[in-house]
Design a protein around this motif. Structure first.
Motif, mmCIF file in Angstrom:
data_model
loop_
_atom_site.group_PDB
_atom_site.id
_atom_site.type_symbol
_atom_site.label_atom_id
_atom_site.label_comp_id
_atom_site.label_asym_id
_atom_site.label_seq_id
_atom_site.Cartn_x
_atom_site.Cartn_y
_atom_site.Cartn_z
ATOM 1 N N CYS A 30 25.571 13.187 52.416
ATOM 2 C CA CYS A 30 24.273 12.686 51.876
ATOM 3 C C CYS A 30 23.175 13.582 51.432
ATOM 4 C CB CYS A 30 23.741 11.552 52.745
ATOM 5 S SG CYS A 30 24.814 10.124 52.747
ATOM 6 N N ARG A 31 22.813 14.442 52.339
ATOM 7 C CA ARG A 31 22.065 15.458 52.094
ATOM 8 C C ARG A 31 22.192 16.669 50.896
ATOM 9 N NH1 ARG A 31 21.953 15.843 57.465
ATOM 10 N NH2 ARG A 31 23.215 17.752 57.581
ATOM 11 N N ASP A 32 23.712 16.881 51.028
ATOM 12 C CA ASP A 32 24.265 17.913 50.067
ATOM 13 C C ASP A 32 24.156 17.364 48.562
ATOM 14 O OD1 ASP A 32 24.346 19.753 52.051
ATOM 15 O OD2 ASP A 32 26.458 19.591 51.937
ATOM 16 N N VAL A 33 24.411 15.880 48.464
ATOM 17 C CA VAL A 33 24.307 15.348 46.937
ATOM 18 C C VAL A 33 22.680 15.161 46.752
ATOM 19 C CG1 VAL A 33 26.603 14.558 47.151
ATOM 20 C CG2 VAL A 33 24.698 13.176 47.925
ATOM 21 N N GLY A 34 21.868 15.352 47.493
ATOM 22 C CA GLY A 34 20.293 15.078 47.276
ATOM 23 C C GLY A 34 19.872 13.819 47.599
ATOM 24 N N LEU A 35 20.494 12.928 48.821
ATOM 25 C CA LEU A 35 19.812 11.848 49.241
ATOM 26 C C LEU A 35 18.881 12.097 50.039
ATOM 27 C CD1 LEU A 35 23.033 9.655 49.210
ATOM 28 C CD2 LEU A 35 21.092 9.307 47.698
ATOM 29 N N ASP A 36 17.549 11.604 49.938
ATOM 30 C CA ASP A 36 16.595 11.646 51.008
ATOM 31 C C ASP A 36 16.927 10.418 51.868
ATOM 32 O OD1 ASP A 36 15.763 13.828 49.982
ATOM 33 O OD2 ASP A 36 14.396 12.771 48.373
ATOM 34 N N GLY A 37 16.182 10.693 52.994
ATOM 35 C CA GLY A 37 16.251 9.625 53.962
ATOM 36 C C GLY A 37 17.251 9.641 55.233
ATOM 37 N N TYR A 38 16.961 8.683 56.086
ATOM 38 C CA TYR A 38 17.760 8.920 57.225
ATOM 39 C C TYR A 38 18.897 7.710 56.831
ATOM 40 C CZ TYR A 38 19.661 8.299 61.901
ATOM 41 O OH TYR A 38 20.466 8.303 63.149
ATOM 42 N N TYR A 39 20.086 7.877 57.172
ATOM 43 C CA TYR A 39 21.111 6.944 57.299
ATOM 44 C C TYR A 39 21.903 7.151 58.682
ATOM 45 C CZ TYR A 39 20.320 7.513 52.351
ATOM 46 O OH TYR A 39 19.575 7.788 51.158
ATOM 47 N N GLY A 40 21.792 6.055 59.235
ATOM 48 C CA GLY A 40 21.976 5.960 61.017
ATOM 49 C C GLY A 40 23.348 5.358 61.127
ATOM 50 N N SER A 41 24.184 5.022 59.976
ATOM 51 C CA SER A 41 25.657 4.737 60.296
ATOM 52 C C SER A 41 26.378 5.290 59.009
ATOM 53 C CB SER A 41 25.715 3.184 60.398
ATOM 54 O OG SER A 41 25.521 2.800 59.246
ATOM 55 N N ILE A 42 27.943 5.394 59.265
ATOM 56 C CA ILE A 42 28.698 5.710 58.257
ATOM 57 C C ILE A 42 28.526 4.625 56.996
ATOM 58 C CG2 ILE A 42 30.963 6.061 57.503
ATOM 59 C CD1 ILE A 42 31.500 7.357 60.489
ATOM 60 N N THR A 43 28.460 3.510 57.551
ATOM 61 C CA THR A 43 28.295 2.641 56.307
ATOM 62 C C THR A 43 27.229 2.373 55.406
ATOM 63 O OG1 THR A 43 29.402 0.953 57.933
ATOM 64 C CG2 THR A 43 28.222 -0.034 56.060
ATOM 65 N N GLN A 44 25.959 2.973 56.203
ATOM 66 C CA GLN A 44 24.765 3.289 55.413
ATOM 67 C C GLN A 44 25.033 4.541 54.338
ATOM 68 O OE1 GLN A 44 21.990 3.637 58.467
ATOM 69 N NE2 GLN A 44 21.146 1.470 58.301
ATOM 70 N N CYS A 45 25.815 5.576 55.005
ATOM 71 C CA CYS A 45 25.998 6.567 54.260
ATOM 72 C C CYS A 45 26.744 6.364 52.738
ATOM 73 C CB CYS A 45 26.571 7.521 55.071
ATOM 74 S SG CYS A 45 25.624 8.666 56.106
ATOM 75 N N ARG A 46 27.942 5.436 53.153
ATOM 76 C CA ARG A 46 28.713 5.150 52.180
ATOM 77 C C ARG A 46 28.007 4.268 50.943
ATOM 78 N NH1 ARG A 46 33.006 3.219 55.741
ATOM 79 N NH2 ARG A 46 34.690 4.942 55.799
ATOM 80 N N LYS A 47 27.160 3.264 51.496
ATOM 81 C CA LYS A 47 26.493 2.384 50.756
ATOM 82 C C LYS A 47 25.376 3.348 49.739
ATOM 83 C CE LYS A 47 26.466 -1.853 52.917
ATOM 84 N NZ LYS A 47 25.696 -2.907 53.822
ATOM 85 N N ALA A 48 24.850 4.222 50.304
ATOM 86 C CA ALA A 48 24.134 5.324 49.715
ATOM 87 C C ALA A 48 24.995 6.121 48.663
ATOM 88 C CB ALA A 48 23.035 6.254 50.591
ATOM 89 N N LEU A 49 26.003 6.531 49.015
ATOM 90 C CA LEU A 49 26.590 7.361 48.112
ATOM 91 C C LEU A 49 27.180 6.683 46.803
ATOM 92 C CD1 LEU A 49 28.613 9.271 50.839
ATOM 93 C CD2 LEU A 49 27.070 10.457 49.271
ATOM 94 N N ARG A 50 27.120 5.492 46.933
ATOM 95 C CA ARG A 50 27.676 4.645 45.834
ATOM 96 C C ARG A 50 26.735 4.723 44.635
ATOM 97 N NH1 ARG A 50 28.578 -1.057 48.752
ATOM 98 N NH2 ARG A 50 30.144 -0.246 50.091
ATOM 99 N N THR A 51 25.478 5.051 44.915
ATOM 100 C CA THR A 51 24.387 5.302 43.940
ATOM 101 C C THR A 51 24.153 6.671 43.418
ATOM 102 O OG1 THR A 51 22.612 5.984 45.729
ATOM 103 C CG2 THR A 51 23.118 3.565 45.217
#
Length: 108
Positions: A30-51
């Motif tokens: 998530c950090r490497d693709v430039g997403l800011d913020g805290y993602y506390g679970s793998i599911t949250q990371c997956r959802k964020a990466l969809r964007t």
């Protein structure tokens, strides 16, 4: 044969970069693709990466160089770039719930 070898090396490179798939691995992606913020679970990371719309091969190059990958505003822009540059990731090598699945977009 050379094409298969090239695809295999790209897949191996991503697998080496991503690691074992721990929460920390997902958060690093998530950090490497430039997403800011805290993602506390793998599911949250997956959802964020969809964007996020990045070329996976460019992501690997950027990480290797300590840079951020180019992000595209939408799938159409990513598709045009990928087709023009030929920088595809082999679709048949995608793991069902893995990180590459979260980054993949339908190009054609």
């Amino acid at each position: 044969m050379a094409r298969k070898k090239k695809h295999r090396s790209i897949v191996q490179e991503f697998d080496d970069y991503f690691g074992t798939g721990t929460l920390e691995d997902w958060q690093r992606l998530c950090r490497d693709v430039g997403l800011d913020g805290y993602y506390g679970s793998i599911t949250q990371c997956r959802k964020a990466l969809r964007t996020v719309h990045v070329n996976i091969r460019d992501l690997l190059d950027a990480v290797r160089q300590g840079q951020s990958p180019q992000r595209f505003a939408n799938t159409a822009q990513l598709a045009a770039y990928t087709v023009n540059t030929g920088r595809f990731y082999p679709r048949w090598r995608i793991k069902e719930m893995g990180p590459v699945r979260a980054l993949m977009r339908r190009i054609s």
